[in-house]
Design a protein around this motif. Structure first.
Motif, PDB file in Angstrom:
ATOM      1  N   GLY A  12     -48.717  28.434 -21.863  1.00 27.44           N
ATOM      2  CA  GLY A  12     -49.248  29.385 -20.884  1.00 27.44           C
ATOM      3  C   GLY A  12     -48.147  30.311 -20.405  1.00 27.44           C
ATOM      4  N   PHE A  13     -48.435  31.602 -20.406  1.00 31.93           N
ATOM      5  CA  PHE A  13     -47.442  32.604 -20.023  1.00 31.93           C
ATOM      6  C   PHE A  13     -47.809  33.266 -18.697  1.00 31.93           C
ATOM      7  N   ALA A  14     -46.808  33.856 -18.067  1.00 33.99           N
ATOM      8  CA  ALA A  14     -46.967  34.463 -16.744  1.00 33.99           C
ATOM      9  C   ALA A  14     -48.034  35.556 -16.729  1.00 33.99           C
ATOM     10  N   ASP A  15     -48.241  36.221 -17.867  1.00 34.41           N
ATOM     11  CA  ASP A  15     -49.247  37.287 -17.918  1.00 34.41           C
ATOM     12  C   ASP A  15     -50.661  36.752 -18.107  1.00 34.41           C
ATOM     13  N   GLY A  16     -50.817  35.423 -18.147  1.00 33.46           N
ATOM     14  CA  GLY A  16     -52.127  34.814 -18.299  1.00 33.46           C
ATOM     15  C   GLY A  16     -52.485  34.461 -19.734  1.00 33.46           C
ATOM     16  N   SER A  17     -51.678  34.889 -20.688  1.00 31.59           N
ATOM     17  CA  SER A  17     -51.996  34.606 -22.085  1.00 31.59           C
ATOM     18  C   SER A  17     -51.693  33.152 -22.430  1.00 31.59           C
ATOM     19  N   VAL A  18     -52.391  32.665 -23.443  1.00 31.12           N
ATOM     20  CA  VAL A  18     -52.228  31.305 -23.939  1.00 31.12           C
ATOM     21  C   VAL A  18     -52.051  31.380 -25.446  1.00 31.12           C
ATOM     22  N   VAL A  19     -51.049  30.687 -25.957  1.00 29.67           N
ATOM     23  CA  VAL A  19     -50.795  30.604 -27.396  1.00 29.67           C
ATOM     24  C   VAL A  19     -50.844  29.136 -27.773  1.00 29.67           C
ATOM     25  N   THR A  20     -51.595  28.811 -28.835  1.00 35.63           N
ATOM     26  CA  THR A  20     -51.744  27.420 -29.239  1.00 35.63           C
ATOM     27  C   THR A  20     -51.114  27.162 -30.603  1.00 35.63           C
ATOM     28  N   GLU A  42     -45.827  22.103 -30.979  1.00 33.08           N
ATOM     29  CA  GLU A  42     -45.114  22.962 -30.038  1.00 33.08           C
ATOM     30  C   GLU A  42     -44.296  24.020 -30.776  1.00 33.08           C
ATOM     31  N   THR A  43     -43.663  23.632 -31.871  1.00 35.41           N
ATOM     32  CA  THR A  43     -42.876  24.573 -32.664  1.00 35.41           C
ATOM     33  C   THR A  43     -43.765  25.640 -33.287  1.00 35.41           C
ATOM     34  N   VAL A  44     -44.936  25.238 -33.761  1.00 34.29           N
ATOM     35  CA  VAL A  44     -45.889  26.202 -34.318  1.00 34.29           C
ATOM     36  C   VAL A  44     -46.318  27.197 -33.238  1.00 34.29           C
ATOM     37  N   ALA A  45     -46.611  26.694 -32.041  1.00 35.96           N
ATOM     38  CA  ALA A  45     -47.036  27.578 -30.948  1.00 35.96           C
ATOM     39  C   ALA A  45     -45.915  28.548 -30.557  1.00 35.96           C
ATOM     40  N   VAL A  46     -44.688  28.061 -30.461  1.00 34.28           N
ATOM     41  CA  VAL A  46     -43.564  28.940 -30.128  1.00 34.28           C
ATOM     42  C   VAL A  46     -43.374  29.978 -31.231  1.00 34.28           C
ATOM     43  N   LEU A  99     -42.719  32.022 -20.145  1.00 31.35           N
ATOM     44  CA  LEU A  99     -43.352  30.718 -20.366  1.00 31.35           C
ATOM     45  C   LEU A  99     -43.375  29.956 -19.049  1.00 31.35           C
ATOM     46  N   VAL A 100     -44.559  29.605 -18.574  1.00 32.05           N
ATOM     47  CA  VAL A 100     -44.668  28.912 -17.292  1.00 32.05           C
ATOM     48  C   VAL A 100     -45.280  27.524 -17.408  1.00 32.05           C
ATOM     49  N   ALA A 101     -46.006  27.247 -18.489  1.00 29.07           N
ATOM     50  CA  ALA A 101     -46.658  25.947 -18.621  1.00 29.07           C
ATOM     51  C   ALA A 101     -46.853  25.590 -20.086  1.00 29.07           C
ATOM     52  N   VAL A 102     -46.780  24.302 -20.361  1.00 27.77           N
ATOM     53  CA  VAL A 102     -46.981  23.766 -21.707  1.00 27.77           C
ATOM     54  C   VAL A 102     -47.901  22.560 -21.579  1.00 27.77           C
ATOM     55  N   ALA A 103     -48.900  22.471 -22.455  1.00 22.53           N
ATOM     56  CA  ALA A 103     -49.762  21.293 -22.508  1.00 22.53           C
ATOM     57  C   ALA A 103     -49.691  20.714 -23.910  1.00 22.53           C
ATOM     58  N   VAL A 104     -49.600  19.391 -23.989  1.00 23.52           N
ATOM     59  CA  VAL A 104     -49.503  18.696 -25.269  1.00 23.52           C
ATOM     60  C   VAL A 104     -50.455  17.510 -25.251  1.00 23.52           C
ATOM     61  N   GLN A 112     -35.721  29.963 -21.629  1.00 20.56           N
ATOM     62  CA  GLN A 112     -34.498  30.615 -21.156  1.00 20.56           C
ATOM     63  C   GLN A 112     -34.528  32.127 -21.368  1.00 20.56           C
ATOM     64  N   LEU A 113     -35.246  32.582 -22.377  1.00 21.08           N
ATOM     65  CA  LEU A 113     -35.348  34.033 -22.593  1.00 21.08           C
ATOM     66  C   LEU A 113     -36.005  34.724 -21.407  1.00 21.08           C
ATOM     67  N   GLY A 114     -36.850  33.991 -20.686  1.00 19.74           N
ATOM     68  CA  GLY A 114     -37.504  34.547 -19.505  1.00 19.74           C
ATOM     69  C   GLY A 114     -37.007  33.965 -18.203  1.00 19.74           C
ATOM     70  N   GLY A 115     -36.001  33.089 -18.285  1.00 20.53           N
ATOM     71  CA  GLY A 115     -35.454  32.495 -17.068  1.00 20.53           C
ATOM     72  C   GLY A 115     -36.424  31.572 -16.348  1.00 20.53           C
ATOM     73  N   THR A 116     -37.259  30.854 -17.107  1.00 27.93           N
ATOM     74  CA  THR A 116     -38.247  29.973 -16.487  1.00 27.93           C
ATOM     75  C   THR A 116     -37.943  28.511 -16.767  1.00 27.93           C
TER      76      THR A 116
END
Length: 146
Positions: free
Chosen positions: A33-41, A57-61, A73-78, A111-115
């Motif tokens: 989950g990203f700060a702009d509201g988007s979700v990548v799975t 997780e690596t595939v999602a990143v 990046l603000v949240a991760v679900a696994v 770290q790229l976004g300081g989160t």
């Protein structure tokens, strides 16, 4: 933006149905989950040469990076477990947390976004919640190369 825990876990669960796990029969799904509201799975992808397998997780990143996402990046679900008839992971009693490699890959993106994203690891018994920095203390990242 705050991501709803249950919604992000549901996205990870749905992603687990797309896992390619013919060797372990252990499906893992991840949702970022990203700060702009988007979700990548992402879902795990196994390989006959076992060391070449990719974690969810690596595939999602990788998907996020390929789409140009470089921070926020603000949240991760696994979630992980043996697949049910629908292919969706049926988690066991303990949470499946990101492996060491995935913790490092998630850290790079964070770290790229300081989160310091929250990580939710779902199991049949509930959801474990921790910060990425708790999972990977004293992490090595882009700032260490300067």
């Amino acid at each position: 933006m705050d991501h709803d825990r249950d919604t992000l876990i549901a996205a990870a669960r749905a992603a687990s149905a797309r896992a390619y796990a013919p060797y372990s029969a252990f499906h893992v799904g991840a949702a970022l989950g990203f700060a702009d509201g988007s979700v990548v799975t992402g879902a795990n992808v196994e390989n006959a040469s076992y060391g070449l397998a990719l974690c969810a997780e690596t595939v999602a990143v990788s998907r996020a990076m390929a789409d140009g996402v470089r921070g926020g990046l603000v949240a991760v679900a696994v979630i992980g477990g043996s697949p049910g008839e629908d292919g969706v992971a049926q988690p066991g009693p303990g949470p499946v947390t990101p492996c060491g490699r995935c913790r490092q890959v998630l850290n790079e993106l964070a770290q790229l976004g300081g989160t310091d994203p929250v990580v939710w690891s779902a199991s049949a018994d509930g959801v474990a919640e921790m910060k990425l920095s708790e999972l990977l203390p004293l992490a090595f990242g882009p700032a260490n190369l300067l």
